[in-house]
Design an enzyme around this catalytic site. Structure first.
Site, PDB file in Angstrom:
ATOM      1  CD  GLN A   1      -2.135   1.398   2.951  1.00 52.96           C
ATOM      2  OE1 GLN A   1      -1.754   0.539   3.824  1.00 52.96           O
ATOM      3  NE2 GLN A   1      -3.196   2.074   3.195  1.00 52.96           N
ATOM      4  CB  SER A   8       2.395   6.777   4.447  1.00 54.30           C
ATOM      5  OG  SER A   8       1.355   6.262   5.559  1.00 54.30           O
ATOM      6  CD  GLU A  15      -4.158   0.513   6.749  1.00 48.60           C
ATOM      7  OE1 GLU A  15      -4.481   1.656   6.163  1.00 48.60           O
ATOM      8  OE2 GLU A  15      -2.983   0.179   6.487  1.00 48.60           O
ATOM      9  CD  GLU A  52      -2.699   9.957  19.166  1.00 51.04           C
ATOM     10  OE1 GLU A  52      -2.254   9.425  18.060  1.00 51.04           O
ATOM     11  OE2 GLU A  52      -2.379   9.745  20.197  1.00 51.04           O
TER      12      GLU A  52
HETATM   13  C1  LIG Z   1       4.606  -0.590  11.228  1.00 57.72           C
HETATM   14  C2  LIG Z   1       4.086   0.394  10.273  1.00 57.72           C
HETATM   15  C3  LIG Z   1       3.603  -0.058   8.905  1.00 57.72           C
HETATM   16  C4  LIG Z   1       3.220   0.792   8.009  1.00 57.72           C
HETATM   17  N1  LIG Z   1       2.705   0.543   6.949  1.00 57.72           N
HETATM   18  C5  LIG Z   1       2.378   1.494   5.968  1.00 57.72           C
HETATM   19  C6  LIG Z   1       1.951   0.843   4.659  1.00 57.72           C
HETATM   20  O1  LIG Z   1       2.222  -0.214   4.149  1.00 57.72           O
HETATM   21  N2  LIG Z   1       1.626   1.707   3.774  1.00 57.72           N
HETATM   22  C7  LIG Z   1       1.369   3.208   4.163  1.00 57.72           C
HETATM   23  O2  LIG Z   1       1.414   3.866   3.349  1.00 57.72           O
HETATM   24  N3  LIG Z   1       1.758   3.582   5.417  1.00 57.72           N
HETATM   25  C8  LIG Z   1       2.183   2.648   6.266  1.00 57.72           C
HETATM   26  N4  LIG Z   1       2.537   3.060   7.483  1.00 57.72           N
HETATM   27  C9  LIG Z   1       2.188   4.652   7.822  1.00 57.72           C
HETATM   28  C10 LIG Z   1       1.149   4.855   8.863  1.00 57.72           C
HETATM   29  O3  LIG Z   1      -0.127   4.689   8.159  1.00 57.72           O
HETATM   30  C11 LIG Z   1       1.622   6.352   9.356  1.00 57.72           C
HETATM   31  O4  LIG Z   1       2.671   6.319  10.120  1.00 57.72           O
HETATM   32  C12 LIG Z   1       0.339   6.838  10.003  1.00 57.72           C
HETATM   33  O5  LIG Z   1      -0.791   6.971   9.284  1.00 57.72           O
HETATM   34  C13 LIG Z   1       0.718   8.166  10.849  1.00 57.72           C
HETATM   35  O6  LIG Z   1       1.434   9.252  10.110  1.00 57.72           O
HETATM   36  P1  LIG Z   1       2.662   9.896  10.539  1.00 57.72           P
HETATM   37  O7  LIG Z   1       3.579   8.813  10.634  1.00 57.72           O
HETATM   38  O8  LIG Z   1       3.238  10.654   9.178  1.00 57.72           O
HETATM   39  O9  LIG Z   1       2.404  10.609  11.508  1.00 57.72           O
HETATM   40  P2  LIG Z   1       1.868  12.122  11.714  1.00 57.72           P
HETATM   41  O10 LIG Z   1       0.638  12.146  10.812  1.00 57.72           O
HETATM   42  O11 LIG Z   1       2.861  13.310  11.447  1.00 57.72           O
HETATM   43  O12 LIG Z   1       1.289  12.212  13.238  1.00 57.72           O
HETATM   44  C14 LIG Z   1       2.335  12.701  14.169  1.00 57.72           C
HETATM   45  C15 LIG Z   1       1.444  12.674  15.476  1.00 57.72           C
HETATM   46  O13 LIG Z   1       0.385  13.724  15.304  1.00 57.72           O
HETATM   47  C16 LIG Z   1      -0.888  13.139  15.455  1.00 57.72           C
HETATM   48  N5  LIG Z   1      -1.938  13.810  15.065  1.00 57.72           N
HETATM   49  C17 LIG Z   1      -1.856  13.937  13.546  1.00 57.72           C
HETATM   50  N6  LIG Z   1      -2.923  14.434  13.055  1.00 57.72           N
HETATM   51  C18 LIG Z   1      -3.829  14.667  14.109  1.00 57.72           C
HETATM   52  C19 LIG Z   1      -5.189  15.120  14.206  1.00 57.72           C
HETATM   53  N7  LIG Z   1      -5.854  15.779  13.198  1.00 57.72           N
HETATM   54  N8  LIG Z   1      -5.641  15.121  15.301  1.00 57.72           N
HETATM   55  C20 LIG Z   1      -5.021  14.574  16.596  1.00 57.72           C
HETATM   56  N9  LIG Z   1      -3.689  13.985  16.365  1.00 57.72           N
HETATM   57  C21 LIG Z   1      -3.324  14.130  15.329  1.00 57.72           C
HETATM   58  C22 LIG Z   1      -0.642  11.611  15.476  1.00 57.72           C
HETATM   59  O14 LIG Z   1      -1.898  11.031  16.070  1.00 57.72           O
HETATM   60  C23 LIG Z   1       0.534  11.453  15.755  1.00 57.72           C
HETATM   61  O15 LIG Z   1       0.647  11.044  17.281  1.00 57.72           O
HETATM   62  C24 LIG Z   1       2.963   2.228   8.225  1.00 57.72           C
HETATM   63  C25 LIG Z   1       3.443   2.657   9.913  1.00 57.72           C
HETATM   64  C26 LIG Z   1       4.103   1.629  10.557  1.00 57.72           C
HETATM   65  C27 LIG Z   1       4.143   2.084  11.946  1.00 57.72           C
END
Ligand SMILES: Cc1cc2nc3c(=O)[nH]c(=O)nc-3n(C[C@H](O)[C@H](O)[C@H](O)COP(=O)(O)OP(=O)(O)OC[C@H]3O[C@@H](n4cnc5c(N)ncnc54)[C@H](O)[C@@H]3O)c2cc1C
Length: 404
Positions: free
Chosen positions: A123, A126, A241, A373
């Site tokens: 997928q 991100s 998902e 969150e």
């Molecule tokens: C093990 C693992 C596997 C993954 N596999 C995939 C994959 O296969 N494909 C893919 O596309 N992605 C994948 N991901 C990515 C995952 O979907 C993202 O890490 C996740 O959606 C959070 O995005 P970010 O890391 O950019 O954090 P951010 O979006 O930058 O968030 C940082 C912090 O801010 C908080 N936050 C952000 N926005 C808000 C809001 N509006 N209200 C309250 N709090 C908020 C979040 O909860 C978090 O604590 C994977 C992640 C992990 C850890």
């Protein structure tokens, strides 16, 4: 009983009988013990037992999704090869997205080898600047005749290193508001210009990757849904998902909490406070299991609604608490990491062979598939009807939204 109810319940038992008859046929055609998994799963797909709610000819029978449990339990009892383990993203999200939005040619091409695990899927949502706010993504797809040319970077792409195909969302109209300017594609992960680089997690494994696209060409026929409809198609992937991660229904006392019980039984003696901590976790696991059973029985069609976030939220927090408790039970031994730190690229995800490894891996549960969150935001807004988050960029052209 009203006539309509009688008709419905008769129809249901007819469907159950049909499904069980087909299971028997499958087990007779390919005796399950020691069977080649590809042959067994291929026959399961051809008989419509892969996803019973999919249309006939696409691995299904056009029946209620509730009947899949019957199929899975019947086949598991007979010792049949399991379908999903090697291809969790393909099974959990790829298949429902393709069957909902794909062309007939895409359904014919992709669903069967996906189900047999001959072709693994990943997928590609991100990006470094777009995780929770995935609709803000920057990877670009520009039309060139019958093809699209893609440039950009994805991140945290689970199993990209073993994947044959990826579900890619890219920006096709930067002048439209963010949710309206994206398009969804199936991308060949072996195409020229696709580069996959490992990213190591705290367990020492690289389940996920960075993926770079440099002038990657995708035929227009590999678009899923209309141009500009990428967000709508993505929602199918995202809703599935959450249930694929948080909607598991293990037998009572099994799964993560079963591992905790084993640690409890082999350590100690324990005081009453510890016993109560373990009992509370066992109860939370059982409540989650029953909630997931109820949700799966209430689901009348394939794609779950926003209530799917309940299981994802509960499972993530529960797994973290269970593995923390198990680590505490081990005492000083919990500081050892028996598998070493081998820097491996595993063939599938979330495998753990020790309590310390499970503890470290479970930290990701409240991030992957949408953070805790974000699950709370979805439940607050879409299930409870609370006022929405403040979104200043919602109606602005994506190109005008400030970003780093
Ligand atoms: C093990 C693992 C596997 C993954 N596999 C995939 C994959 O296969 N494909 C893919 O596309 N992605 C994948 N991901 C990515 C995952 O979907 C993202 O890490 C996740 O959606 C959070 O995005 P970010 O890391 O950019 O954090 P951010 O979006 O930058 O968030 C940082 C912090 O801010 C908080 N936050 C952000 N926005 C808000 C809001 N509006 N209200 C309250 N709090 C908020 C979040 O909860 C978090 O604590 C994977 C992640 C992990 C850890």
């Amino acid at each position: 009983m009203a006539i309509t109810e009688t008709v419905r319940s008769d129809a249901r038992s007819d469907d159950e009988a049909r499904v069980l008859e087909l299971c028997e046929k499958l087990l007779a055609d390919v005796p399950p013990r020691g069977a080649d998994p590809v042959e067994f799963l291929g026959r399961q797909f051809d008989l419509g037992l892969a996803w019973v709610h999919f249309p006939e000819g696409n691995g299904g029978l056009g029946l209620s999704p509730k009947l899949q449990k019957l199929v899975n339990e019947t086949l598991a009892r007979a010792g049949a090869p399991r379908a999903g383990g090697l291809n969790p993203i393909g099974h959990g999200m790829g298949a429902p997205t393709i069957v909902t939005h794909g062309s007939d040619a895409q359904k014919q091409r992709y669903l069967r080898p996906l189900f047999t695990n001959e072709e693994i899927w990943c997928q590609l949502f991100s990006e470094p600047g777009a995780g929770s706010d995935v609709a803000g993504l920057s990877s670009r797809a520009v039309r060139d005749g019958d093809e699209w040319v893609v440039n950009g970077q994805k991140v945290w792409t689970t199993l990209a290193h073993v994947s044959r195909f990826g579900m890619l969302v890219a920006r096709t109209d930067p002048d439209a508001p963010k949710h309206k300017g994206m398009t969804y594609f199936v991308v060949d992960m072996q195409a020229p210009g696709v580069e996959v680089r490992p990213l190591y997690q705290i367990t020492g494994e690289a389940e996920f990757n960075e993926v770079y696209f440099t002038d990657v060409r995708i035929p227009d026929a590999e678009r899923l849904g209309d141009v500009g409809e990428g967000w709508r198609v993505s929602l199918t992937t995202l809703m599935n998902e959450r249930v694929s991660i948080g909607g598991q229904i293990p037998p009572r006392g099994a799964g993560f909490v079963g591992e905790l019980m084993k640690v409890y039984a082999t350590t100690g003696p324990h005081d009453l406070a510890t016993r109560e901590r373990v009992m509370r976790l066992w109860t939370r696991a059982e409540v989650l299991r029953l909630t997931n059973i109820r949700a799966s029985q209430n689901r009348s069609h394939g794609t779950p609604g926003p209530e799917g976030s309940i299981g994802k939220l509960a499972m993530a927090e529960l797994h973290k608490d269970i593995s923390e408790c198990a680590l505490d039970l081990l005492g000083a031994e919990g500081m050892l990491f028996p598998t070493g730190y081998p820097m491996e690229r595993p063939q599938t995800t979330a495998l753990w062979s020790s309590t310390p490894q499970a503890f470290l891996r479970s930290r990701a549960n409240s991030i992957e598939g949408g953070t805790t969150e974000i699950m709370k935001n979805i439940l607050g807004e879409r299930v409870l009807g609370l006022p929405g988050d403040i979104r200043t960029d919602k109606d602005r052209p994506w190109i005008e939204v400030p970003r780093s």
